[in-house]
Design an enzyme around this catalytic site. Structure first.
Site, PDB file in Angstrom:
ATOM      1  N   ASP A   1     -50.615 -12.648   2.069  1.00 27.16           N
ATOM      2  CA  ASP A   1     -49.242 -12.670   1.292  1.00 27.16           C
ATOM      3  C   ASP A   1     -50.012 -11.692   0.540  1.00 27.16           C
ATOM      4  O   ASP A   1     -50.796 -11.586  -0.632  1.00 27.16           O
ATOM      5  CB  ASP A   1     -49.819 -14.165   0.168  1.00 27.16           C
TER       6      ASP A   1
ATOM      7  N   TRP B   1     -52.089 -20.004  -5.149  1.00 24.76           N
ATOM      8  CA  TRP B   1     -50.507 -19.094  -4.430  1.00 24.76           C
ATOM      9  C   TRP B   1     -51.977 -19.559  -2.786  1.00 24.76           C
ATOM     10  O   TRP B   1     -51.012 -20.250  -1.740  1.00 24.76           O
ATOM     11  CB  TRP B   1     -50.844 -18.082  -4.364  1.00 24.76           C
TER      12      TRP B   1
ATOM     13  N   LYS C   1     -42.561  -9.026  -8.207  1.00 29.54           N
ATOM     14  CA  LYS C   1     -43.401  -8.978  -8.714  1.00 29.54           C
ATOM     15  C   LYS C   1     -43.379  -7.374  -8.929  1.00 29.54           C
ATOM     16  O   LYS C   1     -43.638  -6.561  -9.682  1.00 29.54           O
ATOM     17  CB  LYS C   1     -45.024  -9.655  -8.314  1.00 29.54           C
TER      18      LYS C   1
HETATM   19  C1  LIG Z   1     -45.492 -15.284  -7.181  1.00 32.11           C
HETATM   20  C2  LIG Z   1     -46.535 -15.210  -6.199  1.00 32.11           C
HETATM   21  C3  LIG Z   1     -45.711 -16.482  -5.361  1.00 32.11           C
HETATM   22  C4  LIG Z   1     -45.000 -17.338  -4.931  1.00 32.11           C
HETATM   23  O1  LIG Z   1     -43.485 -16.550  -5.025  1.00 32.11           O
HETATM   24  P1  LIG Z   1     -42.109 -17.358  -5.460  1.00 32.11           P
HETATM   25  O2  LIG Z   1     -41.483 -15.739  -4.808  1.00 32.11           O
HETATM   26  O3  LIG Z   1     -42.273 -18.613  -6.281  1.00 32.11           O
HETATM   27  O4  LIG Z   1     -42.427 -18.243  -4.611  1.00 32.11           O
HETATM   28  C5  LIG Z   1     -47.049 -16.648  -4.040  1.00 32.11           C
HETATM   29  N1  LIG Z   1     -47.950 -15.771  -3.906  1.00 32.11           N
HETATM   30  C6  LIG Z   1     -48.212 -14.836  -4.823  1.00 32.11           C
HETATM   31  C7  LIG Z   1     -49.525 -14.121  -4.365  1.00 32.11           C
HETATM   32  C8  LIG Z   1     -47.752 -14.597  -6.085  1.00 32.11           C
HETATM   33  O5  LIG Z   1     -47.706 -13.462  -7.086  1.00 32.11           O
END
Ligand SMILES: *Cc1c(COP(=O)(O)O)cnc(C)c1O
Length: 360
Positions: A171, A101, A195
């Site tokens: 993030d 990511w 998540k």
């Molecule tokens: C799942 C995830 C993403 C991607 O997210 P999307 O909503 O599918 O674009 C980005 N960063 C982290 C840390 C993630 O766990």
């Protein structure tokens, strides 16, 4: 009804009381005679839903007044572009490469500014958080970017980088509201909801006000934080239903759990149950260095691919689903987000112990 223990990395399980409430309110939300899916986002009844959801995020995360909270679309991936498009000033940003990511975010930012990768843990399949050398930081960087919890590899920062006046961007897609965070230490935080706090379709962004209003000229209107901040997330039709369900999760977190600090305690307890067993097991082992272990995502392996496959198959049959690890790590991964009860982790460990005994 039979519900499984769902260890999916995302979208992932939601608290049962939340699903039950959404079910009860499906046909007639609060006397409106309609589903939240069917109502105007400009209606009074919906306004109450979105305003309450924002107020609850602010309370749960203790967000200072000078931060805007936004409900956006496009998932984490859209944030990878929105961050540089909105924060670019000098045209430089620092990134720490701790997994897929962070790597993807850095690649996307590279379209708009010069990316300086200050550290990486790619050499060991991202199984640790690299030490940071401040001498490598860009003094006049527009921001410093981290992926706080690395969903795929199961690492997390236990100490934030010291970046002085450079805005820290994180993030937090896979650890939002799982542990206490000092929002004032960040310039910008974002998380896809799917998540830890809701269904896919809504992304939460928390941005310090002074960072708004300087988007690059080429920034599409829909990718300008200020547009959404000024319109209180109602510039266009927001993901209404996803925001509503996330709002139910916030209420659950407040009322049933007692807030983020209480949630963190439970998450630490859950993680310890699993890690302690992995540390004593002769068959299974965790793949991450102990000091950087995630509370949310726990990758583990045996040393035999056939045994991994057998374990996943038997676990699935026993009601422990979505335990297959990411293809870049192999083996297994148990995602134990907020909604996973302690009993779920205990039951998984009991199952693993039995599997270990039976397959000696
Ligand atoms: C799942 C995830 C993403 C991607 O997210 P999307 O909503 O599918 O674009 C980005 N960063 C982290 C840390 C993630 O766990």
């Amino acid at each position: 009804m039979s519900r499984v223990y769902n260890f999916s990395a995302g979208p992932s399980m939601l608290p049962l009381p939340v699903l039950e409430q959404a079910q009860r309110e499906m046909l007639d939300y609060n006397g409106s005679g309609m589903s939240v899916m069917e109502m105007s986002h400009r209606s009074k009844v919906y306004d109450e839903i979105i305003k309450t959801a924002e107020a609850d995020i602010r309370e749960l995360m203790n967000i200072p007044e000078n931060y805007k909270v936004m409900f956006l679309q496009g998932g984490g991936h859209t944030q990878f572009a929105m961050v540089p498009l909105n924060l670019r000033r000098n045209g430089k940003a620092d990134y720490v490469k701790t997994g897929q990511w962070a790597k993807k975010a850095a690649a996307e930012a590279g379209k708009y500014l010069d990316v300086n990768v200050v550290a990486s843990s790619e050499d060991k399949t991202y199984s640790y958080i690299p030490d940071l050398d401040p001498a490598k930081f860009t003094k006049d960087a527009d921001y410093f970017y981290i992926c706080y919890n690395n969903t795929i590899y199961g690492t997390r920062y236990t100490k934030l980088p010291e970046v002085g006046n450079v805005p820290l961007v994180a993030d937090i897609s896979s650890n939002i509201m799982s542990e206490v965070m000092d929002v004032s230490k960040f310039g910008l935080l974002f998380a896809g909801a799917q998540k830890n706090v809701g269904p896919a379709g809504v992304t939460i962004a928390i941005v310090r006000e002074d960072l708004l209003g300087n988007a690059m000229d080429i920034t599409p209107t829909m990718l300008d934080y200020k547009i959404h901040a000024d319109a209180e997330s109602l510039y266009n039709t927001p993901p209404c239903y996803a925001i509503y369900v996330a709002g139910l999760v916030f209420k659950w977190l407040k009322k049933e759990i007692g807030g983020v600090a209480a949630m963190q305690k439970i998450n630490e307890e859950k993680a310890a149950i699993l890690y302690n067993y992995l540390d004593e097991s002769k068959m299974f082992r965790g793949t991450v260095v102990a000091k950087d272990r995630s509370l949310m995502n726990v990758p583990f392996v045996t040393d035999d691919d056939d045994l991994n496959a057998k374990f996943i198959k038997e676990a699935t049959a026993a009601g422990f689903v979505n335990l297959k690890g990411h293809r870049t790590v192999g083996g297994m991964r148990a995602s134990i987000y907020n909604a996973m009860p302690v009993e779920g982790v205990k039951a998984l460990v009991e199952f693993m112990k039995k599997f270990e005994t039976d397959n000696k």
